[in-house]
Design a protein around this motif. Structure first.
Motif, short mmCIF file in Angstrom:
data_model
loop_
_atom_site.label_atom_id
_atom_site.label_comp_id
_atom_site.label_asym_id
_atom_site.label_seq_id
_atom_site.Cartn_x
_atom_site.Cartn_y
_atom_site.Cartn_z
N LEU A 1 0.85 -1.19 0.00
CA LEU A 1 0.00 0.00 0.00
C LEU A 1 0.88 1.24 0.00
CD1 LEU A 1 -1.79 -2.27 1.56
CD2 LEU A 1 -3.17 -0.32 2.25
N ASP A 2 0.59 2.17 -0.91
CA ASP A 2 1.24 3.48 -0.91
C ASP A 2 0.33 4.47 -0.18
OD1 ASP A 2 3.35 2.50 -2.30
OD2 ASP A 2 2.68 3.24 -4.26
N ILE A 3 0.92 5.22 0.75
CA ILE A 3 0.16 6.18 1.55
C ILE A 3 0.72 7.57 1.25
CG2 ILE A 3 -0.61 6.79 3.86
CD1 ILE A 3 0.31 3.94 4.70
N THR A 4 -0.12 8.46 0.75
CA THR A 4 0.31 9.82 0.41
C THR A 4 -0.65 10.83 1.03
OG1 THR A 4 -0.95 9.78 -1.67
CG2 THR A 4 1.36 9.10 -1.76
N ALA A 5 -0.11 12.00 1.37
CA ALA A 5 -0.91 13.09 1.91
C ALA A 5 -0.17 14.39 1.70
CB ALA A 5 -1.21 12.88 3.39
N VAL A 6 -0.91 15.47 1.55
CA VAL A 6 -0.30 16.78 1.34
C VAL A 6 0.54 17.15 2.55
CG1 VAL A 6 -0.76 19.23 0.98
CG2 VAL A 6 -2.17 17.52 -0.15
N GLY A 7 1.82 17.48 2.33
CA GLY A 7 2.70 17.87 3.42
C GLY A 7 3.39 16.72 4.11
N TYR A 8 3.24 15.47 3.58
CA TYR A 8 3.84 14.29 4.20
C TYR A 8 4.65 13.51 3.17
CZ TYR A 8 0.66 15.10 8.12
OH TYR A 8 0.00 15.66 9.19
N ALA A 9 5.70 12.85 3.65
CA ALA A 9 6.46 11.96 2.79
C ALA A 9 5.64 10.71 2.49
CB ALA A 9 7.78 11.59 3.47
N MET A 10 5.79 10.17 1.28
CA MET A 10 5.04 8.97 0.92
C MET A 10 5.51 7.78 1.76
SD MET A 10 4.65 7.00 -2.75
CE MET A 10 6.09 5.97 -2.50
N GLY A 11 4.54 6.99 2.22
CA GLY A 11 4.85 5.78 2.96
C GLY A 11 4.42 4.55 2.19
N ARG A 12 5.12 3.44 2.39
CA ARG A 12 4.74 2.17 1.74
C ARG A 12 4.72 1.08 2.80
NH1 ARG A 12 6.99 0.37 -4.00
NH2 ARG A 12 5.41 1.95 -4.49
N GLU A 13 3.61 0.35 2.85
CA GLU A 13 3.43 -0.72 3.83
C GLU A 13 3.09 -2.02 3.11
OE1 GLU A 13 3.87 -0.49 7.03
OE2 GLU A 13 4.06 1.69 7.28
N ASN A 14 3.69 -3.13 3.57
CA ASN A 14 3.36 -4.46 3.05
C ASN A 14 2.41 -5.14 4.02
OD1 ASN A 14 5.10 -4.30 0.75
ND2 ASN A 14 6.85 -4.68 2.09
N ILE A 15 1.28 -5.65 3.49
CA ILE A 15 0.22 -6.23 4.31
C ILE A 15 -0.11 -7.63 3.80
CG2 ILE A 15 -2.20 -6.04 4.95
CD1 ILE A 15 -0.51 -4.09 6.42
#
Length: 766
Positions: A54-68
Motif C-alpha cells: 500500500l502506498d500512503i500519500t498526503a499533502v505535506g507528508y512523505a510517501m509511505g509504503r506498507e506491506n500487508i
C-alpha cells in the motif's frame, strides 16, 4: 466460487506527534483499489486474501509504503512522516487544498508555522496573533492592545486553548507579542463560527494551539535571535518510546523602547520570558500519554512610580487510546492560572495589588466511526473556578496604604455533548451537535440584597446573605445546539450554512478598549448572568486552477444577551459592591467577509475584506442609568471596514519579498459635545457614548527573507529576516483625549509607535 473479501481497517497517524492524518490517500498497487482517510485519520478497504503493498500519500507528508498480508479481517496503524521543509513554500491558508469547499465546517483559519517566520511583523518576532489579525473577520483594538477580536466579539469572549488548557492572557508586552512562541507550536486553528459541540465557555471564537511532540528520529536544536528577544528550542528522543520538547524565550525590549519618538514609550521599562516543555510516551501503537507545561512572566513599568507584573501557568496531561480502529478515547486533566500584581513605588504609598483566576478541568472525549459516512463524538467535562478580584496590601512599615481584600469567588461548570457528522450523499454533508452546560456559583460568598424599585447602590442595600463553603449560590445552564450543512454546487464550489449557540459563565471586567494589566475576571452571579450568543452564518466557496485559487464569501449575524456594560463614572477596582456599577446589556454583530488567495507561482498572496458591525444597548428600566437613551450604539471594538492585503514574491537564490497592507476604520470614541459651569469652573460634557471615532488605521509592512538551504533535504540551515514595520511611519492614533489649557479645550492624539520600526532576525535549525 468467488473468493471472499476481508476488511482492512485502520488509522493513519503522523509519525512524530501521533496526530491523525486527515485526507491521506491509500492505494493498493496489486489491485488498484484505494480510499481516503476521514477526519479522524481512519479508513476501511475490502480486499481478497493475499499479500499487498500500500502506498500512503498526503499533502505535506512523505510517501509511505506498507506491506500487508491479509487472511481475515484486520486492524492496522500506519505512520507517515511530516515533510516540514515543504511547508516553507505554503502561504497561510484556511485548509488543505480543496478543503475549503469540501469540508462541512466553515469560518476556520489554519496557520502554517514555517511561513509565519517569513512575515513582516513588529520588532522582528514571528507572531501568531499578528498573523491571525490579517485574516477576514479578525481584528485588534490597535497597537499596544492585548488580545484580539473576532466578528465584533470582545477579547474575553475568545476561548484560547493551549494543548486543551485555556489561556486567560494571550499577549506579551501589552499586545506586541503572542504569549506562546511559534517555534513550539505544531498547528493553530481559529474557529470564527461553526463551533464543534466539544467546546463551550465562550461566545465569540475558539482558538486551538497544539505544541509539537519531540522528534523521534534524533535530537534537533532551533531558535532565533533579534535585537529584542532570543529563542531556543530542543527536541528529540529520550528513549524509543519517550520524546521531549523544551524551549524558552526571553525578551529585553527596554533599550529599543528608548529609541521611540513617543515619550511615554521611551520612559517605559519592560521584560518578559516564557517557556514550553512537552513529554510524550507511546507504550505501543494504540496508546499515547503526553504531559505539557507552559509558563510566562511579564513586567512593565509605565512612566511614573507603578510597576505591573503578570504571569500564566498551564499544565495538560492527556491519555489517548485507539481502542479499536474505529473507536478512540481521549482523557485530559488540565490546569490554567493567570495572576497579576501592581506595585506602588511612591514613597509613603508603597503597596501591592494582587488578582488571579484559576481553572481546573477534567474532560473525556470518545470518537466512534459507524461507517466512513457516519461519525459520532461524545464527551463530558467538569471545571472548577477560583477568582480573586483584588487584594491590596501595604508594603513596608512606612506605607500609608490601608489594606483591602475582596472576597474570593468560586464556581463550578460542567458539560455533556453529542456530535455527529453524516455524509448523506457526495453533494450533501450534515454536522449536528448538542451540548448541555450547567453552572453554579458556590460559597463561601456574601450576597447583598437591594431595594427593588431604585437603582442598585451601596446606599440601597437592605440585607445580606452568607453562603457556606461549596453551598450553591446561583445556578445557570441550558442547551447549546450546533448545526452545519454543506451542499456541493459544482466540481469545486459549495454552499455552507451553520448555526451555533454558545454560553459564557466568566467575564473580564474592564472599562478600556484593550486588555490591560488591571483588568480582572469575575464569575457569573445573581446580578451578572451568563452571556448567551446565537450565531447564524452562510457562505459560498469556490476554487479555481486546481485549488490554486481559493475564494470565499461569508455573511453572519450574531445576537448576544447578558453582556456587561458600565455606569458612567463606574468604580471597578476593589469595589465590594461591583454589581452597583455594572449594567445589563444586549448586543448584535453582523457582517460580510470576502477572501481570495493564490497559493501557487512565484507571486502568491491573499486579499481579505470585511464589513463588520458590533452594536450594544443597555437594558435597564431606570432612565438615569440608560446609555444613549437606551438605543443601540457602536461597541468599543466596532470597526465597519477592515482590509488586509498580503503578498509574497519568490526571488532567485532563495530570497523572498513579503508585504502586508492593513486598513481599518477607527475605533469608537467619546468626545465632549459641550461644557457647563460647576462652582464657576468650566466642565466638559460627555453625553453620547461612542458617538465619535478616532482616525482610520493603516500601515504597510515589508520584509526580505534569505533561506540558506541548497535543497529541501538539508537539515542544517538558517533563515534571515530583514523587515520594516510601518514603512511610511504612519502615526496611527491609539486614542484621542481632551484637556483644558488657559481656558480653551484642546485635543491630543496618542500614538504608541508613530514611526517605522526596522528589524533583523536570525533563525537557525540544526
Amino acid at each position: 466460487m468467488a473468493q471472499p473479501r476481508h476488511e482492512l481497517r485502520g488509522v493513519v497517524l503522523e509519525s512524530v506527534s501521533g496526530k491523525p492524518v486527515r485526507g491521506a490517500n491509500l492505494y493498493v498497487n496489486q489491485t488498484g483499489a484505494g480510499t481516503t482517510t476521514d477526519s479522524l485519520g481512519q479508513f476501511a478497504l475490502q480486499l481478497r486474501a493475499g499479500t499487498f503493498s500500500l502506498d500512503i500519500t498526503a499533502v505535506g507528508y512523505a510517501m509511505g509504503r506498507e506491506n500487508i498480508t491479509l487472511s481475515g479481517d484486520r486492524a492496522v496503524t500506519f505512520r507517515i512522516a511530516s515533510r516540514v521543509f515543504e511547508l516553507d513554500e505554503v502561504e497561510i491558508r484556511a485548509r488543505e487544498p480543496g478543503g475549503n469547499f469540501q469540508d462541512v465546517r466553515m469560518s476556520q483559519i489554519l496557520l502554517s508555522m514555517p511561513q509565519l517566520k517569513k512575515m513582516p511583523v513588529v520588532l522582528g518576532e514571528p507572531d501568531i496573533l499578528r498573523a491571525l489579525t490579517l485574516q477576514a473577520g479578525v481584528s485588534t483594538a490597535g497597537e499596544g492592545a492585548g488580545g484580539f477580536n473576532v466578528r465584533g466579539g470582545r477579547a474575553d469572549q475568545n476561548l484560547v486553548l493551549l494543548d486543551g488548557a485555556p489561556l486567560f492572557n494571550t499577549s506579551h508586552l501589552l499586545g506586541f507579542f503572542t504569549n506562546v512562541s511559534s517555534d513550539a507550536v505544531q498547528d493553530v486553528t481559529l474557529f470564527k463560527g461553526g463551533f464543534p459541540a466539544q467546546y463551550g465557555g465562550r461566545v465569540s471564537s475558539l482558538l486551538l494551539m497544539n505544541t509539537r511532540a519531540g522528534n523521534r528520529e534524533g535530537w534537533r536544536v532551533s531558535g532565533g535571535v533579534s535585537p529584542i528577544s532570543t529563542r531556543l528550542l530542543v527536541d528529540g528522543p529520550i528513549s524509543r518510546k519517550l520524546t521531549l520538547l523544551a524551549g524558552g524565550r526571553i525578551a529585553y525590549p527596554t533599550y529599543i523602547m528608548r529609541l521611540f519618538p513617543t515619550n511615554s514609550v521611551q520612559q517605559s521599562r519592560a521584560f518578559f520570558y516564557d517557556g514550553n516543555i512537552k513529554l510524550q510516551y507511546s507504550p505501543n501503537e494504540r496508546n499515547a500519554v503526553s504531559l505539557s507545561a507552559y509558563r510566562s512572566q511579564d513586567s512593565f513599568q509605565f512612566p511614573g512610580d507603578t510597576l505591573y507584573g503578570w504571569q500564566s501557568n498551564v499544565a495538560s496531561l492527556k491519555w489517548s487510546s485507539l481502542i479499536r480502529p474505529n473507536l478512540q478515547l481521549n482523557v485530559n486533566a488540565l490546569y490554567s492560572g493567570f495572576a497579576y500584581h501592581i506595585d506602588g513605588l511612591d514613597e509613603g504609598l508603597t503597596f501591592r495589588l494582587n488578582s488571579y483566576i484559576r481553572h481546573r478541568e477534567v474532560k473525556a472525549d470518545l470518537f466512534y466511526t459507524l461507517a466512513r459516512k457516519h461519525r459520532i463524538q461524545v464527551g463530558a467535562n467538569g471545571i472548577l473556578y477560583q477568582v480573586q478580584k483584588g487584594d491590596l496590601q501595604p508594603i513596608g512599615s512606612e506605607s500609608n496604604v490601608n489594606p483591602q481584600r475582596l472576597e474570593p469567588e468560586n464556581a463550578r461548570e460542567g458539560g455533556l455533548y453529542l456530535q455527529t457528522e453524516w455524509l448523506v450523499s457526495p453533494a450533501l454533508t450534515v454536522q449536528a451537535g448538542l451540548r448541555y452546560s450547567l453552572y453554579s456559583q458556590v460559597g463561601p460568598q456574601t450576597v447583598y440584597k437591594y431595594e427593588p424599585s431604585v437603582p442598585r447602590s451601596p446606599e440601597t442595600i437592605t440585607d445580606s446573605v452568607q453562603y457556606k463553603a461549596n453551598q450553591p449560590v446561583q445556578p445557570y445552564g441550558g442547551w447549546e445546539p450546533r448545526l452545519g450543512i454543506r451542499l456541493q454546487l459544482g466540481a469545486a464550489s459549495s454552499l455552507k450554512v451553520n448555526y451555533s449557540r454558545m454560553r459564557q459563565y466568566i467575564h473580564l471586567i474592564s472599562n478600556t478598549t484593550a486588555i490591560t494589566p488591571i483588568d480582572f475576571w469575575k464569575v457569573s452571579d445573581r446580578y451578572v448572568p451568563n452571556q448567551i450568543a446565537d450565531q447564524f452564518a452562510v457562505g459560498l466557496f469556490q476554487n479555481l486552477r486546481d485549488n490554486a485559487i481559493e475564494m470565499s464569501l461569508e455573511a453572519y449575524y450574531r445576537s448576544l444577551n447578558n453582556l456587561v456594560e458600565y455606569r458612567n463614572g463606574a468604580t471597578l477596582l476593589l469595589n465590594r459592591t461591583l454589581e452597583t456599577d455594572l449594567l445589563p446589556a444586549k448586543g448584535r454583530a453582523y457582517g460580510i467577509e470576502f477572501s481570495i488567495s493564490n497559493s501557487r507561482g512565484r507571486l502568491t498572496g491573499q486579499f481579505n475584506y470585511a464589513y463588520a458591525r458590533s452594536l450594544v444597548a443597555v437594558q435597564t428600566t431606570f432612565s438615569e442609568l440608560q446609555v444613549n437613551r437606551g438605543a443601540y450604539y457602536p461597541s468599543t471594538i466596532d470597526r465597519p471596514h477592515i482590509l488586509n492585503l498580503q503578498t509574497r514574491w519568490a526571488l532567485p537564490y532563495n530570497w523572498s519579498f513579503s508585504a502586508n497592507f492593513v486598513y481599518s476604520t477607527g475605533i469608537p470614541a467619546t468626545y465632549p459635545d459641550g461644557q457647563y459651569l460647576f462652582n464657576e469652573e468650566p466642565v466638559l460634557n460627555y453625553s453620547r457614548r461612542n458617538a465619535d471615532r478616532v482616525p482610520d488605521y493603516h500601515r504597510l509592512d515589508v520584509s526580505f527573507s534569505k533561506d540558506t538551504r541548497r535543497n529541501n533535504r538539508q537539515t542544517r540551515y538558517s533563515i534571515w529576516n530583514l523587515g520594516i514595520y510601518n514603512l511610511y511611519a504612519r502615526k496611527n492614533p491609539y486614542s484621542i483625549y481632551f484637556t483644558r489649557n488657559y481656558g480653551q479645550t484642546r485635543s491630543y492624539r496618542l500614538a504608541v509607535f508613530g514611526t517605522l520600526i526596522p528589524s533583523v532576525t536570525y533563525n537557525f535549525y540544526f
